[in-house]
Scaffold this motif. Structure first.
Motif, PDB file in Angstrom:
ATOM      1  N   MET A   7       0.841  -1.176   0.000  1.00  0.00           N
ATOM      2  CA  MET A   7       0.000   0.000   0.000  1.00  0.00           C
ATOM      3  C   MET A   7       0.882   1.234   0.000  1.00  0.00           C
ATOM      4  O   MET A   7       1.975   1.233   0.536  1.00  0.00           O
ATOM      5  N   ALA A   8       0.359   2.294  -0.565  1.00  0.00           N
ATOM      6  CA  ALA A   8       1.086   3.553  -0.599  1.00  0.00           C
ATOM      7  C   ALA A   8       0.180   4.675  -0.125  1.00  0.00           C
ATOM      8  O   ALA A   8      -0.989   4.733  -0.501  1.00  0.00           O
ATOM      9  N   LEU A   9       0.709   5.551   0.707  1.00  0.00           N
ATOM     10  CA  LEU A   9       0.006   6.756   1.123  1.00  0.00           C
ATOM     11  C   LEU A   9       0.529   7.900   0.276  1.00  0.00           C
ATOM     12  O   LEU A   9       1.713   8.245   0.341  1.00  0.00           O
ATOM     13  N   VAL A  10      -0.336   8.480  -0.538  1.00  0.00           N
ATOM     14  CA  VAL A  10       0.045   9.571  -1.426  1.00  0.00           C
ATOM     15  C   VAL A  10      -0.216  10.881  -0.700  1.00  0.00           C
ATOM     16  O   VAL A  10      -1.351  11.174  -0.331  1.00  0.00           O
ATOM     17  N   THR A  11       0.845  11.662  -0.486  1.00  0.00           N
ATOM     18  CA  THR A  11       0.717  12.926   0.236  1.00  0.00           C
ATOM     19  C   THR A  11       0.967  14.142  -0.648  1.00  0.00           C
ATOM     20  O   THR A  11       0.799  15.273  -0.206  1.00  0.00           O
ATOM     21  N   GLU A  12       1.365  13.911  -1.886  1.00  0.00           N
ATOM     22  CA  GLU A  12       1.613  15.025  -2.806  1.00  0.00           C
ATOM     23  C   GLU A  12       1.562  14.508  -4.229  1.00  0.00           C
ATOM     24  O   GLU A  12       2.001  13.398  -4.520  1.00  0.00           O
ATOM     25  N   LEU A  13       1.011  15.321  -5.132  1.00  0.00           N
ATOM     26  CA  LEU A  13       0.992  15.001  -6.551  1.00  0.00           C
ATOM     27  C   LEU A  13       1.798  16.041  -7.304  1.00  0.00           C
ATOM     28  O   LEU A  13       1.779  17.218  -6.957  1.00  0.00           O
ATOM     29  N   ARG A  14       2.498  15.593  -8.316  1.00  0.00           N
ATOM     30  CA  ARG A  14       3.197  16.521  -9.201  1.00  0.00           C
ATOM     31  C   ARG A  14       2.998  16.054 -10.626  1.00  0.00           C
ATOM     32  O   ARG A  14       2.846  14.862 -10.884  1.00  0.00           O
ATOM     33  N   THR A  15       3.005  16.976 -11.537  1.00  0.00           N
ATOM     34  CA  THR A  15       2.806  16.619 -12.940  1.00  0.00           C
ATOM     35  C   THR A  15       4.129  16.194 -13.562  1.00  0.00           C
ATOM     36  O   THR A  15       5.188  16.735 -13.221  1.00  0.00           O
ATOM     37  N   GLN A  16       4.043  15.203 -14.428  1.00  0.00           N
ATOM     38  CA  GLN A  16       5.220  14.753 -15.168  1.00  0.00           C
ATOM     39  C   GLN A  16       4.730  14.170 -16.489  1.00  0.00           C
ATOM     40  O   GLN A  16       3.980  13.192 -16.501  1.00  0.00           O
ATOM     41  N   PRO A  17       5.142  14.761 -17.609  1.00  0.00           N
ATOM     42  CA  PRO A  17       4.695  14.272 -18.915  1.00  0.00           C
ATOM     43  C   PRO A  17       5.177  12.834 -19.153  1.00  0.00           C
ATOM     44  O   PRO A  17       6.274  12.460 -18.724  1.00  0.00           O
ATOM     45  N   LEU A  18       4.334  12.054 -19.826  1.00  0.00           N
ATOM     46  CA  LEU A  18       4.732  10.694 -20.193  1.00  0.00           C
ATOM     47  C   LEU A  18       5.627  10.741 -21.422  1.00  0.00           C
ATOM     48  O   LEU A  18       5.420  11.547 -22.330  1.00  0.00           O
ATOM     49  N   GLN A  19       6.617   9.844 -21.452  1.00  0.00           N
ATOM     50  CA  GLN A  19       7.469   9.759 -22.641  1.00  0.00           C
ATOM     51  C   GLN A  19       6.753   9.022 -23.765  1.00  0.00           C
ATOM     52  O   GLN A  19       6.913   9.351 -24.932  1.00  0.00           O
ATOM     53  N   THR A  20       5.977   8.004 -23.397  1.00  0.00           N
ATOM     54  CA  THR A  20       5.153   7.293 -24.372  1.00  0.00           C
ATOM     55  C   THR A  20       3.795   7.040 -23.746  1.00  0.00           C
ATOM     56  O   THR A  20       3.678   6.838 -22.548  1.00  0.00           O
ATOM     57  N   VAL A  21       2.775   7.059 -24.573  1.00  0.00           N
ATOM     58  CA  VAL A  21       1.425   6.796 -24.108  1.00  0.00           C
ATOM     59  C   VAL A  21       1.032   5.414 -24.605  1.00  0.00           C
ATOM     60  O   VAL A  21       1.074   5.151 -25.808  1.00  0.00           O
ATOM     61  N   THR A  22       0.707   4.519 -23.680  1.00  0.00           N
ATOM     62  CA  THR A  22       0.320   3.156 -24.049  1.00  0.00           C
ATOM     63  C   THR A  22      -1.087   2.877 -23.549  1.00  0.00           C
ATOM     64  O   THR A  22      -1.561   3.488 -22.596  1.00  0.00           O
ATOM     65  N   LYS A  23      -1.733   1.923 -24.188  1.00  0.00           N
ATOM     66  CA  LYS A  23      -3.070   1.521 -23.784  1.00  0.00           C
ATOM     67  C   LYS A  23      -2.953   0.548 -22.615  1.00  0.00           C
ATOM     68  O   LYS A  23      -2.109  -0.349 -22.622  1.00  0.00           O
ATOM     69  N   HIS A  24      -3.778   0.735 -21.595  1.00  0.00           N
ATOM     70  CA  HIS A  24      -3.768  -0.135 -20.426  1.00  0.00           C
ATOM     71  C   HIS A  24      -4.931  -1.111 -20.513  1.00  0.00           C
ATOM     72  O   HIS A  24      -5.967  -0.810 -21.104  1.00  0.00           O
ATOM     73  N   SER A  25      -4.774  -2.256 -19.867  1.00  0.00           N
ATOM     74  CA  SER A  25      -5.881  -3.205 -19.810  1.00  0.00           C
ATOM     75  C   SER A  25      -6.828  -2.805 -18.685  1.00  0.00           C
ATOM     76  O   SER A  25      -6.424  -2.182 -17.708  1.00  0.00           O
ATOM     77  N   ALA A  26      -8.073  -3.160 -18.843  1.00  0.00           N
ATOM     78  CA  ALA A  26      -9.093  -2.814 -17.856  1.00  0.00           C
ATOM     79  C   ALA A  26      -9.024  -3.770 -16.661  1.00  0.00           C
ATOM     80  O   ALA A  26      -8.799  -4.967 -16.829  1.00  0.00           O
ATOM     81  N   VAL A  27      -9.192  -3.222 -15.463  1.00  0.00           N
ATOM     82  CA  VAL A  27      -9.241  -4.020 -14.239  1.00  0.00           C
ATOM     83  C   VAL A  27     -10.356  -3.486 -13.349  1.00  0.00           C
ATOM     84  O   VAL A  27     -10.839  -2.371 -13.544  1.00  0.00           O
ATOM     85  N   ASP A  28     -10.752  -4.269 -12.374  1.00  0.00           N
ATOM     86  CA  ASP A  28     -11.728  -3.798 -11.394  1.00  0.00           C
ATOM     87  C   ASP A  28     -11.036  -2.898 -10.390  1.00  0.00           C
ATOM     88  O   ASP A  28      -9.854  -3.084 -10.076  1.00  0.00           O
ATOM     89  N   CYS A  29     -11.782  -1.926  -9.869  1.00  0.00           N
ATOM     90  CA  CYS A  29     -11.255  -0.999  -8.869  1.00  0.00           C
ATOM     91  C   CYS A  29     -12.355  -0.704  -7.865  1.00  0.00           C
ATOM     92  O   CYS A  29     -13.510  -0.514  -8.253  1.00  0.00           O
ATOM     93  N   SER A  30     -11.996  -0.696  -6.592  1.00  0.00           N
ATOM     94  CA  SER A  30     -12.958  -0.337  -5.556  1.00  0.00           C
ATOM     95  C   SER A  30     -12.415   0.857  -4.782  1.00  0.00           C
ATOM     96  O   SER A  30     -11.212   1.135  -4.817  1.00  0.00           O
ATOM     97  N   TYR A  31     -13.313   1.559  -4.097  1.00  0.00           N
ATOM     98  CA  TYR A  31     -12.864   2.665  -3.257  1.00  0.00           C
ATOM     99  C   TYR A  31     -13.449   2.521  -1.867  1.00  0.00           C
ATOM    100  O   TYR A  31     -14.502   1.911  -1.662  1.00  0.00           O
TER     101      TYR A  31
END
Length: 75
Positions: free
Chosen positions: A1-25
């Motif tokens: 698990m990761a606790l995210v305490t800050e976000l910063r922007t960073q451009p992607l070098q390549t854009v790839t398609k991701h596979s779909a997965v289930d997500c819960s909140y």
């Protein structure tokens, strides 16, 4: 698990398609603070499909940051 305490922007070098997965909140309350937790689950191609794969817990400050990012980018 990761606790995210800050976000910063960073451009992607390549854009790839991701596979779909289930997500819960879940909204988790710790010491009077609320955190947003997202859990993803393994895709059908994984060794154990449906097993919890990744957990991200966002601090209240990051939740506000996400709201602003969503609004500013018309998402």
């Amino acid at each position: 698990m990761a606790l995210v305490t800050e976000l910063r922007t960073q451009p992607l070098q390549t854009v790839t398609k991701h596979s779909a997965v289930d997500c819960s909140y879940t909204v988790v309350a710790i010491d009077g603070q609320k955190f947003l937790q997202l859990d993803t689950y393994g895709s059908v191609e994984r060794a154990i499909p449906g097993k919890k794969s990744q957990s991200l817990r966002f601090s209240p400050e990051v939740v506000q940051q996400l709201k602003q990012i969503i609004q500013e980018n018309g998402l």
